[in-house]
Design a protein around this motif. Structure first.
Motif, mmCIF file in Angstrom:
data_model
loop_
_atom_site.group_PDB
_atom_site.id
_atom_site.type_symbol
_atom_site.label_atom_id
_atom_site.label_comp_id
_atom_site.label_asym_id
_atom_site.label_seq_id
_atom_site.Cartn_x
_atom_site.Cartn_y
_atom_site.Cartn_z
ATOM 1 N N GLU A 56 0.803 -1.148 0.076
ATOM 2 C CA GLU A 56 -0.026 0.063 0.030
ATOM 3 C C GLU A 56 0.883 1.160 -0.092
ATOM 4 N N GLU A 61 0.915 5.019 -9.184
ATOM 5 C CA GLU A 61 -0.577 5.080 -9.406
ATOM 6 C C GLU A 61 -1.217 3.787 -9.212
ATOM 7 N N PRO A 62 -2.377 3.827 -8.295
ATOM 8 C CA PRO A 62 -2.977 2.637 -8.155
ATOM 9 C C PRO A 62 -3.349 1.671 -9.397
ATOM 10 N N GLU A 63 -3.999 2.630 -10.528
ATOM 11 C CA GLU A 63 -4.118 1.618 -11.807
ATOM 12 C C GLU A 63 -3.054 0.922 -12.258
ATOM 13 N N THR A 85 -7.425 -9.126 -8.321
ATOM 14 C CA THR A 85 -7.122 -7.822 -8.844
ATOM 15 C C THR A 85 -8.283 -7.283 -9.524
ATOM 16 N N GLU A 88 -10.315 -5.575 -6.998
ATOM 17 C CA GLU A 88 -9.723 -4.360 -6.517
ATOM 18 C C GLU A 88 -9.983 -3.300 -7.530
ATOM 19 N N ALA A 89 -9.734 -3.589 -8.815
ATOM 20 C CA ALA A 89 -10.149 -2.405 -9.796
ATOM 21 C C ALA A 89 -11.537 -1.966 -9.929
ATOM 22 N N ARG A 91 -13.700 -1.951 -7.128
ATOM 23 C CA ARG A 91 -13.772 -1.354 -5.864
ATOM 24 C C ARG A 91 -13.031 0.056 -5.923
ATOM 25 N N GLU A 92 -11.950 0.221 -6.736
ATOM 26 C CA GLU A 92 -11.341 1.621 -7.013
ATOM 27 C C GLU A 92 -12.144 2.217 -8.247
ATOM 28 N N ASP A 93 -13.121 1.739 -8.893
ATOM 29 C CA ASP A 93 -13.932 2.355 -9.744
ATOM 30 C C ASP A 93 -12.998 2.628 -10.912
ATOM 31 N N LEU A 94 -12.048 1.710 -11.382
ATOM 32 C CA LEU A 94 -11.483 1.749 -12.546
ATOM 33 C C LEU A 94 -12.049 1.375 -13.804
ATOM 34 N N THR A 183 -20.832 -2.881 -6.022
ATOM 35 C CA THR A 183 -20.771 -1.582 -6.792
ATOM 36 C C THR A 183 -22.161 -1.165 -7.620
#
Length: 189
Positions: A56, A61-63, A85, A88-89, A91-94, A183
């Motif tokens: 963490e 950058e997260p993406e 993964t 997670e993407a 949940r991070e709204d990617l 989501t």
């Protein structure tokens, strides 16, 4: 495919029971690696916590962190890590379009030259355990030394988790579908 070792659904140790509750809250289920590995090797819980905290703290950058990790897992064939993964993407709204196009990163307009350099590096390291001077030089064009070390660590960490899951037959837990459902419900509220 079922794991080669039976998942432990109800562990005896209070610390592992607590970890199960936390995982259910975070992911909507207890991930299979926790039920197969951590339940049998409780010492790994603290190691995983430290590694996650370290992960963490990586400044990329997260993406990009997720793209490099997922691509490494795709190369190795770790269904669980790809699924995790992807969740997670979500949940991070990617944008999932990029994650779904990873195998075509070299030609896809979805990826920048910077991302292509990181992915080529991760691919070469994962497949050959080394990189050519040309691949490393391309990476240096887009990243400073700290970022290069971070990408290298991310790739090594992902290879490590893949090598725990694959031999034990740990596959997808449907975490992407759970994240999509959560989501969607949030957006409907």
């Amino acid at each position: 495919m079922t794991p080669r070792l039976e998942p432990i659904e109800e562990p005896d140790e209070p610390e592992i029971q607590s970890a199960y509750r936390t995982m259910r809250q975070e992911f909507g289920t207890v991930p299979t690696p926790v039920k197969v590995v951590t339940a049998r090797m409780s010492e790994s819980l603290e190691v995983n916590r430290m590694l996650q905290k370290f992960h963490e703290g990586i400044q990329l950058e997260p993406e990009l962190k997720l793209v490099v990790g997922m691509f490494t897992s795709e190369i190795n064939g770790c269904g669980f890590c790809v699924d995790l993964t992807q969740s997670e993407a979500i949940r991070e709204d990617l944008d999932m379009e990029k994650f779904d196009a990873l195998t075509e990163y070299q030609a896809s307009p979805l990826f920048s030259d910077r991302e292509r350099a990181a992915l080529a590096y991760a691919e070469e390291v994962t497949c050959q355990k080394n990189v050519s001077d040309a691949t490393f030089e391309a990476l240096c064009e887009h990243f400073d030394e700290q970022a290069i070390v971070e990408i290298t660590w991310l790739n090594a960490f992902q290879n490590y988790t893949n090598l725990v899951n694959i031999p034990l037959g740990i596959e997808s837990d449907g975490l992407r579908a759970i994240a999509q459902s959560e989501t969607q419900m949030e957006h409907e509220e």
